[in-house]
Design an enzyme around this catalytic site. Structure first.
Site, PDB file in Angstrom:
ATOM      1  N   GLU A  57      62.244  48.878  -5.656  1.00  0.00           N
ATOM      2  CA  GLU A  57      62.440  49.578  -4.377  1.00  0.00           C
ATOM      3  C   GLU A  57      61.204  50.429  -4.082  1.00  0.00           C
ATOM      4  O   GLU A  57      60.694  51.120  -4.950  1.00  0.00           O
ATOM      5  CB  GLU A  57      63.678  50.484  -4.476  1.00  0.00           C
ATOM      6  N   GLU A  71      68.617  54.269  -9.997  1.00  0.00           N
ATOM      7  CA  GLU A  71      67.785  55.459 -10.229  1.00  0.00           C
ATOM      8  C   GLU A  71      68.526  56.546 -10.995  1.00  0.00           C
ATOM      9  O   GLU A  71      69.153  57.427 -10.400  1.00  0.00           O
ATOM     10  CB  GLU A  71      67.327  56.052  -8.881  1.00  0.00           C
TER      11      GLU A  71
HETATM   12  C1  IDC Z   1      68.845  56.656   1.126  1.00  0.00           C
HETATM   13  C2  IDC Z   1      69.128  56.057   2.482  1.00  0.00           C
HETATM   14  C3  IDC Z   1      69.847  57.032   3.356  1.00  0.00           C
HETATM   15  C4  IDC Z   1      71.093  57.518   2.632  1.00  0.00           C
HETATM   16  C5  IDC Z   1      70.767  58.025   1.237  1.00  0.00           C
HETATM   17  C6  IDC Z   1      72.029  58.327   0.442  1.00  0.00           C
HETATM   18  O1  IDC Z   1      67.906  55.644   3.075  1.00  0.00           O
HETATM   19  O2  IDC Z   1      70.195  56.459   4.585  1.00  0.00           O
HETATM   20  O3  IDC Z   1      71.701  58.544   3.374  1.00  0.00           O
HETATM   21  O4  IDC Z   1      70.044  57.065   0.518  1.00  0.00           O
HETATM   22  O5  IDC Z   1      71.802  59.257  -0.506  1.00  0.00           O
HETATM   23  C7  IDC Z   1      66.033  56.168  -3.058  1.00  0.00           C
HETATM   24  C8  IDC Z   1      67.355  55.532  -3.240  1.00  0.00           C
HETATM   25  C9  IDC Z   1      67.930  55.089  -1.931  1.00  0.00           C
HETATM   26  C10 IDC Z   1      67.630  56.081  -0.837  1.00  0.00           C
HETATM   27  C11 IDC Z   1      66.130  56.125  -0.626  1.00  0.00           C
HETATM   28  C12 IDC Z   1      65.675  57.057   0.510  1.00  0.00           C
HETATM   29  O6  IDC Z   1      67.316  54.472  -4.154  1.00  0.00           O
HETATM   30  O7  IDC Z   1      69.321  54.947  -2.092  1.00  0.00           O
HETATM   31  O8  IDC Z   1      68.278  55.675   0.339  1.00  0.00           O
HETATM   32  N1  IDC Z   1      65.500  56.513  -1.879  1.00  0.00           N
HETATM   33  O9  IDC Z   1      66.041  58.358   0.254  1.00  0.00           O
HETATM   34  N2  IDC Z   1      65.197  56.553  -4.000  1.00  0.00           N
HETATM   35  C13 IDC Z   1      64.146  57.169  -3.441  1.00  0.00           C
HETATM   36  C14 IDC Z   1      64.321  57.143  -2.083  1.00  0.00           C
END
Ligand code: IDC
Length: 442
Positions: free
Chosen positions: A365, A278
């Site tokens: 995702e 992303e």
């Molecule tokens: C989130 C995880 C969380 C962690 C965070 C780190 O769920 O536990 O603390 O990242 O920054 C994304 C990302 C993905 C995210 C997820 C939810 O690709 O890494 O994971 N998210 O926030 N894009 C949109 C949402």
């Protein structure tokens, strides 16, 4: 002796005349007389190779055929149905898709050719076959490839990725889900055909933050790919750019990593390369594109066939940007991510528009909650999204197959991810929704 010589030269002259006539588009009179009404020979060498939902027919080319008519009969109904008319006279192969599992079918192939206004058809060749009970996703579908706005299997049918994404493989013990026994449950009990291995580039033991972390992360990726291969599942190797915002920041390491992975996996038919999860922080397509070209070059130097997945701006929401400025690599899909509580109609409209204009998209995702990954579980919006993606046969992977205490997790906190069980006893509300949705399509 003289006689033979004279005859030979006469024949030669005739042959030359006929071929000249053919070249000039004039049909020789003699040819017309001998061919009118004569049907092409019966197809020979017809064989059928069955998978569980498709069958490949092969046969020997029939000389003079203008095409082939193919018929299918499901033995339980006993009714013959014309299913395909192949016009190219040189085709000797056909894939029949969308069949029922574990079912007996008969096929017939007839060669035909046009004779003036009429079509003359040869005698049918027949073959009987039974489709398999079940096969692994990769055995059933073979090498995937991008065509138009979709991913197709090796037998010409649209293929939809239904995957689970790991949480970060360096976080806690979230890579445990990559054990063969847990992947098998995801495959057989859930109907998951793809596992996405999320390897963060900066956060929490991020690949670029320490060579020792990089070494450990690579071991985990390799373990996951091997287990997926054994189980016949597709696997996405995800370079999980997030905190770093701009994929160019670690482009050199990405090139080295994907160069190594593609060298290792060029002969595998189940590996996909996701080169930047992303991009965000205002990094648009004009910066992402040159990064993608660099990494694509590194991958294609080794692996000409594996699908490449490219992230788009604003956390992979800006798929409209590459729409008018596509990468030249034809086996690339563009990433769209949604979180059901945050991204609704406006992003679905963008998806519909880009898909209808032919952009190949993969939802590598998505979450059933809001974009933080925590809070706002939204079953209705999740179902609206998945219904739309199913209609278009566009694939998706759910975030995440972990037990972290947050809404997006499929497993309840404290689940031993290395030995997950079939059924719903270990699942969160999100896990239950995803499992039941995926099972519907098994
Ligand atoms: C989130 C995880 C969380 C962690 C965070 C780190 O769920 O536990 O603390 O990242 O920054 C994304 C990302 C993905 C995210 C997820 C939810 O690709 O890494 O994971 N998210 O926030 N894009 C949109 C949402």
């Amino acid at each position: 002796m003289k006689m033979i010589k004279r005859l030979t030269s006469a024949l030669l002259a005739a042959a030359v005349a006929v071929s000249m006539a053919a070249a000039s588009g004039i049909t020789a009179h003699a040819e017309e007389i001998c061919l009118t009404g004569a049907a092409p020979a019966k197809v020979s060498g017809l064989t059928a190779t069955a998978r569980s939902t498709s069958v490949t027919l092969k046969w020997k080319k029939v000389s003079g055929a203008g095409g082939y008519k193919i018929y299918r009969c499901e033995s339980s109904t006993g009714k013959w149905k014309g299913i395909k008319n192949i016009k190219s006279g040189s085709t000797v192969k056909f894939n029949s898709n969308g069949l029922k599992k574990n079912t007996a079918y008969k096929f017939r192939v007839k060669a035909y050719k046009k004779s003036g206004e009429k079509t003359v058809v040869g005698k049918p060749a027949g073959v009987s076959v039974r489709t398999k009970k079940s096969m692994t996703p990769a055995a059933e579908n073979g090498r995937l490839r991008v065509k138009g706005a979709n991913i197709y299997n090796a037998y010409g049918a649209k293929f939809q990725i239904r995957g689970m994404s790991t949480h970060g493989i360096m976080w806690e013990k979230y890579d445990d889900i990559l054990s063969a026994s847990s992947l098998k449950v995801l495959r057989d009990d859930w109907g998951v055909n793809t596992i996405r291995i999320a390897m963060y580039t900066e956060e929490w033991g991020g690949y670029t933050t320490d060579p020792e972390y990089a070494r450990q992360a690579k071991v985990k990726v390799i373990n996951g790919v091997e287990n997926a291969k054994k189980l016949g599942m597709y696997v996405i190797i995800d370079w999980h750019v997030l905190k770093d915002k701009d994929p160019n920041k670690h482009a050199d390491q990405a090139v080295a990593f994907f160069s190594e992975m593609s060298r290792r996996y060029k002969g595998y038919n189940n590996v996909l390369y996701e080169i930047c999860n992303e991009p965000n922080g205002g990094v648009g397509w004009s910066s992402i594109k040159p990064y993608a070209e660099k990494v694509t070059r590194a991958i294609r130097a080794n692996d000409k066939k594996g699908i490449i997945i490219v992230g788009t701006g604003t956390w992979s929401q800006d798929i409209h940007e590459p729409l008018k400025d596509r990468l030249s690599d034809k086996n690339t899909v563009y990433t769209l991510h949604f979180y059901a509580g945050t991204h609704t109609d406006w992003l679905r409209d963008r998806f519909k528009d880009c898909y209808s204009k032919g952009l190949p998209i993969l939802v590598s995702e998505f979450g059933t909650c809001d974009a933080s990954g925590n809070g706002g579980f939204n079953s209705a919006q999740t179902k609206t999204w998945l219904t739309l993606l199913d209609q278009k046969k566009v694939g998706y992977c759910n975030w995440s197959a972990s037990d972290k205490n947050e809404t997006a997790s499929a497993f309840r906190t404290g689940t031993d991810l290395s030995k997950i069980r079939s059924g719903t006893s270990q699942l969160t509300q999100s896990g239950k929704l995803i499992r039941s949705w995926y099972r519907k399509h098994k």
